[in-house]
Design a protein around this motif. Structure first.
Motif, PDB file in Angstrom:
ATOM      1  N   ALA A   4       0.865  -1.184   0.000  1.00  0.00           N
ATOM      2  CA  ALA A   4       0.000   0.000   0.000  1.00  0.00           C
ATOM      3  C   ALA A   4       0.896   1.226   0.000  1.00  0.00           C
ATOM      4  N   VAL A   5       0.668   2.114  -0.969  1.00  0.00           N
ATOM      5  CA  VAL A   5       1.505   3.310  -1.123  1.00  0.00           C
ATOM      6  C   VAL A   5       0.611   4.542  -1.005  1.00  0.00           C
ATOM      7  N   PHE A   6       1.035   5.477  -0.155  1.00  0.00           N
ATOM      8  CA  PHE A   6       0.237   6.669   0.145  1.00  0.00           C
ATOM      9  C   PHE A   6       0.980   7.920  -0.334  1.00  0.00           C
ATOM     10  N   TYR A  71     -11.197  11.976   7.945  1.00  0.00           N
ATOM     11  CA  TYR A  71     -12.203  11.426   7.032  1.00  0.00           C
ATOM     12  C   TYR A  71     -11.493  10.515   6.042  1.00  0.00           C
ATOM     13  N   VAL A  72     -11.849   9.237   6.040  1.00  0.00           N
ATOM     14  CA  VAL A  72     -11.142   8.234   5.248  1.00  0.00           C
ATOM     15  C   VAL A  72     -12.115   7.519   4.316  1.00  0.00           C
ATOM     16  N   ILE A  73     -11.764   7.499   3.035  1.00  0.00           N
ATOM     17  CA  ILE A  73     -12.583   6.847   2.014  1.00  0.00           C
ATOM     18  C   ILE A  73     -11.812   5.666   1.432  1.00  0.00           C
ATOM     19  N   LEU A  74     -12.480   4.522   1.321  1.00  0.00           N
ATOM     20  CA  LEU A  74     -11.892   3.328   0.698  1.00  0.00           C
ATOM     21  C   LEU A  74     -12.882   2.794  -0.323  1.00  0.00           C
ATOM     22  N   ASN A  75     -12.449   2.693  -1.569  1.00  0.00           N
ATOM     23  CA  ASN A  75     -13.317   2.215  -2.646  1.00  0.00           C
ATOM     24  C   ASN A  75     -14.644   2.967  -2.687  1.00  0.00           C
ATOM     25  N   ASP A  76     -14.550   4.296  -2.611  1.00  0.00           N
ATOM     26  CA  ASP A  76     -15.701   5.208  -2.722  1.00  0.00           C
ATOM     27  C   ASP A  76     -16.675   5.126  -1.551  1.00  0.00           C
ATOM     28  N   LEU A 197      -4.795   0.096   6.488  1.00  0.00           N
ATOM     29  CA  LEU A 197      -3.952  -1.103   6.541  1.00  0.00           C
ATOM     30  C   LEU A 197      -4.624  -2.217   7.334  1.00  0.00           C
ATOM     31  N   ASP A 198      -5.256  -1.853   8.425  1.00  0.00           N
ATOM     32  CA  ASP A 198      -5.956  -2.843   9.256  1.00  0.00           C
ATOM     33  C   ASP A 198      -7.119  -3.459   8.486  1.00  0.00           C
ATOM     34  N   PHE A 199      -7.884  -2.621   7.810  1.00  0.00           N
ATOM     35  CA  PHE A 199      -9.052  -3.116   7.068  1.00  0.00           C
ATOM     36  C   PHE A 199      -8.630  -4.051   5.941  1.00  0.00           C
ATOM     37  N   LEU A 200      -7.536  -3.712   5.248  1.00  0.00           N
ATOM     38  CA  LEU A 200      -7.069  -4.518   4.117  1.00  0.00           C
ATOM     39  C   LEU A 200      -6.130  -5.643   4.541  1.00  0.00           C
TER      40      LEU A 200
END
Length: 261
Positions: A4-6, A71-76, A197-200
């Motif tokens: 994962a790259v940020f 506020y964090v968005i993952l896959n919309d 990272l935890d979610f994925l």
């Protein structure tokens, strides 16, 4: 194992002050190669959603850590959010008015700025911020706010803003233009990254981050490998494991090509 790259935006992917308003072709190609390998790519920024250009939104990032992690968005879809208490917002904005401080309240999709804050509007024009998601007519009790940015042009206003660090806030102050970013001490780019990272289920050692500013320090020192831009301050570089070249010299692409890929 996937990586994962940020990526920070300003001073990392873009340099609006010096005319780089979009991700350069070489950096785009490097990020695409990460995606082709099956790795994840994310934006991690102090910006709210309203400050994201259509080019960034449409690029195909896997998600966004916005407003310094609040506020964090993952896959919309929203993975995490923590708004500032409404009573605190009401108190702050009242004091901003008393001290002649121009401000913008940054929400989930829209950000809220009064039409009379002309200097702050002009400040964002410099960064080519679209007005599509900027709202001038709003009621404080009806909106959730995740970060505030202010513009101070007098000593008493600056002193007031500096005093807010003692009230459960982090702030970033740019003395050159009198601008402030104000956000909860419970949030940072690092905290948002850790939630992704935890979610994925991606181990910390498989995470990378590129940044250049003071609000990048937490993430640069938290991820498996923090990479500072060549245009970053030496203080910020001290928190990174690696230092790449500048935005102008495609620093992000260079490090992806020779190290991450």
């Amino acid at each position: 194992m996937k990586k994962a790259v940020f990526f920070d935006i300003d001073g990392t992917l873009l340099d609006c002050i010096n005319g780089i308003m979009d991700i350069t072709p070489r950096v785009k190609m490097a990020i695409r190669k990460l995606q082709e390998k099956g790795d994840y790519v994310f934006i991690a920024t102090g910006r709210p959603y309203a400050f994201l250009s259509s080019a960034l939104l449409d690029f195909g990032f896997d998600g966004f850590v916005l407003t310094n992690g609040s506020y964090v968005i993952l896959n919309d879809k929203c993975l995490y959010k923590e708004a500032i208490d409404k009573e605190v917002i009401i108190e702050l904005t009242s004091n901003f008015e008393k001290h002649d401080i121009e401000y913008i309240l940054q929400g989930e999709k829209y950000s809220y700025i009064k039409d009379e804050h002309k200097k702050l509007h002009s400040f964002y024009d410099t960064y080519n911020i679209s007005k599509k998601y900027l709202e001038g007519n709003y009621k404080l009790e009806d909106v959730d706010i995740y970060k505030i940015e202010m513009l101070c042009e007098n000593t008493h206003g600056i002193d007031y803003c500096l005093s807010l660090e003692d009230k459960c806030f982090n702030y970033i102050y740019n003395s050159e233009d009198g601008s402030f970013e104000l956000y909860s001490k419970r949030s940072s780019k690092a905290s948002g990254i850790l939630k992704i990272l935890d979610f994925l289920n991606i181990p910390l050692e498989n995470s990378y981050a590129f940044g250049d500013g003071k609000n990048d320090i937490e993430m640069l020192s938290t991820v498996g490998c923090g990479i500072a831009m060549g245009n970053a301050d030496d203080y910020v570089k001290g928190y990174a494991k690696k230092v790449t070249d500048t935005v102008q010299n495609d620093g992000v692409a260079l490090e992806i090509e020779k190290f991450i890929l």
